[in-house]
Design an enzyme around this catalytic site. Structure first.
Site, mmCIF file in Angstrom:
data_model
loop_
_atom_site.group_PDB
_atom_site.id
_atom_site.type_symbol
_atom_site.label_atom_id
_atom_site.label_comp_id
_atom_site.label_asym_id
_atom_site.label_seq_id
_atom_site.Cartn_x
_atom_site.Cartn_y
_atom_site.Cartn_z
ATOM 1 N N HIS A 26 -69.702 -22.808 12.684
ATOM 2 C CA HIS A 26 -68.589 -22.065 12.095
ATOM 3 C C HIS A 26 -67.264 -22.120 13.098
ATOM 4 O O HIS A 26 -67.904 -22.347 14.184
ATOM 5 C CB HIS A 26 -69.077 -20.779 11.812
ATOM 6 C CG HIS A 26 -69.146 -19.612 13.248
ATOM 7 N ND1 HIS A 26 -68.419 -18.975 13.906
ATOM 8 C CD2 HIS A 26 -70.606 -19.670 13.894
ATOM 9 C CE1 HIS A 26 -68.896 -18.563 14.886
ATOM 10 N NE2 HIS A 26 -70.102 -18.813 14.839
ATOM 11 N N CYS A 27 -66.035 -21.638 12.752
ATOM 12 C CA CYS A 27 -65.245 -21.485 13.753
ATOM 13 C C CYS A 27 -64.539 -20.001 13.772
ATOM 14 O O CYS A 27 -65.592 -19.299 13.540
ATOM 15 C CB CYS A 27 -64.161 -22.622 13.380
ATOM 16 S SG CYS A 27 -63.373 -22.465 11.706
ATOM 17 N N MET A 28 -63.439 -19.925 13.988
ATOM 18 C CA MET A 28 -62.719 -18.490 13.671
ATOM 19 C C MET A 28 -62.862 -17.759 12.822
ATOM 20 O O MET A 28 -63.065 -16.672 12.617
ATOM 21 C CB MET A 28 -61.198 -18.793 14.467
ATOM 22 C CG MET A 28 -61.239 -19.247 15.814
ATOM 23 S SD MET A 28 -61.862 -17.992 17.058
ATOM 24 C CE MET A 28 -60.717 -16.761 17.156
#
Length: 469
Positions: A26-28
């Protein structure tokens, strides 16, 4: 039961089950999947989940927009699926199996520049601030600059160049480091290689002028020009890759017992020779040619057409990932012409997408559920991050996305028509005005108003005709 347990279970089924997930991270704001068979995913049903704000596929990854709660969602998804997450770098590596040659090349360029963007943004803001205090005459009835009348601000102006020079003049050091970092070879060798491209011993690239005598290294049978590559992008990229492949070659053929001595010595020495004798001059010629073609398009009698087309198609380029190519072009324009007219159009495109979302917020002001998605997406877009706005709102309806493209095209046409130039890449939204050269800030502010008003007006008008409430 966890907050997202039910949605996590459904998402696992809708992406094709555990067996279809090659990797996940996942990212932000997004869950990022590499799927063995992307056709097994059902984007429509996934987007119907309450916690999901949109989906899209980019760079070989199937991405699900969750929002600021993505860390919590990811933890619950990992617990339910039994899949151990991996790093973003590992996901990117895995995803390349789903990409064609062009997509891989674009992804590689994006990965090289991604670690450099924060520094470049800081540099652009610093140069903009220096121009405001050192170039604009707003003291003593418009006859003097702030630097001219204040010793303090004169000191600030001089001191801030320390950062500006480090970021832009020595950019090749960052590029060669980033290439070795991305390719998994020895990063300190990349740094040393970059330093040899900008050594004070060399003629500064900014000092190059017709008729100037260029010093040389004279080896008797051959001479090599002592030219620096300050702010040059393509020579640094090419030199970095030469070092990478030389190091890999010598690692394969060198006995382990002497590898620590032979590999770095031979790799670095030959890479430095190649950089100054071959790939540096070739890269300079390629970079100059690209920047001159783009600059000609931005300054010719047909620049309105170039700007209109670029402003119109930039948002679709973001969907494909091809927009990452503009970073290298912007930096080359800065090196060649002291600024870039391309980047202001990119900032305006981002603002336009956010303004289309603002139109949807107005249309759906009584819809609390839609506002939970659209308001954060709009704010994010105005600050330069467009994916939540484009994939979570505008592309779902279609007409807001097109409205934003039209607004972006008009704003870009005005921007280029009035020769608006940025010092460098900056924050790609409303704060982007801080990176614009001071003499063009007023015109850019007008362009920003166009990028806000046109998409908002078109979105509201079309939305009302469609009966959206």
């Amino acid at each position: 039961m966890g907050k997202y347990e039910n949605d996590s279970r459904q998402l696992l089924d809708l992406v094709g089950g555990k067996g279809n997930i090659g990797a996940v991270t996942h990212c932000m704001t997004r869950m990022r999947f590499v799927l063995s068979d992307p056709s097994k995913a059902d984007p429509q049903k996934i987007e119907a989940l309450k916690s999901v704000k949109g989906t899209f596929t980019q760079a070989g990854q199937f991405q699900v927009i969750i929002g600021n709660d993505v860390q919590t969602f990811y933890n619950e998804f990992a617990a339910i699926s039994g899949i151990e997450g991996v790093s973003k770098d590992e996901v990117k590596k895995e995803a390349k199996g789903n990409m064609n040659v062009l997509q891989r090349a674009v992804a590689d360029i994006a990965e090289i520049f991604a670690p450099l963007i924060p520094a470049i943004i800081v540099g652009g803001l610093i140069l903009g601030f220096r121009n405001i205090i050192g170039e604009i005459k707003f003291m003593n009835d418009g006859t003097e600059t702030l630097v001219a009348v204040s010793q303090f601000w004169s000191g600030v102006y001089s001191f801030l160049w320390l950062l500006g020079e480090a970021i832009f003049h020595f950019l090749p050091v960052g590029i060669t480091w980033s290439v070795t970092r991305k390719m998994g070879t020895t990063q300190i060798l990349g740094i040393v290689l970059g330093l040899t491209l900008v050594s004070p011993q060399l003629l500064n690239a900014y000092a190059m002028a017709p008729g100037i005598e260029i010093p040389v290294w004279d080896f008797g049978f051959v001479k090599m020009r002592m030219i620096g590559y300050q702010a040059q992008v393509i020579p640094a990229i090419l030199a970095g890759f030469v070092l990478v492949y030389l190091e890999r070659f010598f690692k394969k053929i060198t006995p382990q017992a002497v590898s620590m001595i032979v590999v770095p010595f031979c790799s670095l020495l030959l890479a430095v020779i190649a950089a100054h004798a071959v790939v540096g001059p070739i890269g300079w010629a390629i970079g100059s040619a690209i920047s001159k073609v783009v600059y000609a398009g931005l300054t010719s009698s047909f620049r309105w057409l170039f700007a209109t087309l670029f402003g119109f198609v930039y948002a679709p380029l973001v969907i494909t990932g091809l927009h990452h190519m503009t970073n290298a072009i912007d930096l080359q324009l800065m090196a060649e012409f002291g600024g870039t007219m391309l980047w202001p159009m990119i900032a305006l495109s981002n603002i336009a997408q956010g303004s289309a979302v603002l139109g949807m917020i107005y249309l759906q002001k009584k819809d609390e559920e839609s506002k939970q998605i659209s308001i954060p997406a709009c704010i994010s877009c105005y600050l330069g991050v467009t994916e939540p706005a484009m994939f979570g709102v505008n592309l779902k309806r279609g007409f807001p996305f097109l409205s934003a493209m039209i607004g972006s095209a008009i704003a870009a046409t005005v921007s280029v028509g009035m020769n608006v130039m940025a010092n460098s890449i900056g924050v790609g939204g409303i704060p982007g005005i801080l990176s614009i050269q001071p003499q063009y800030m007023g015109i850019f502010a007008l362009c920003m108003l166009i990028a806000i008003a046109v998409p908002f007006g078109l979105t509201v008008t079309v939305g009302k005709k469609k009966g959206i409430r």
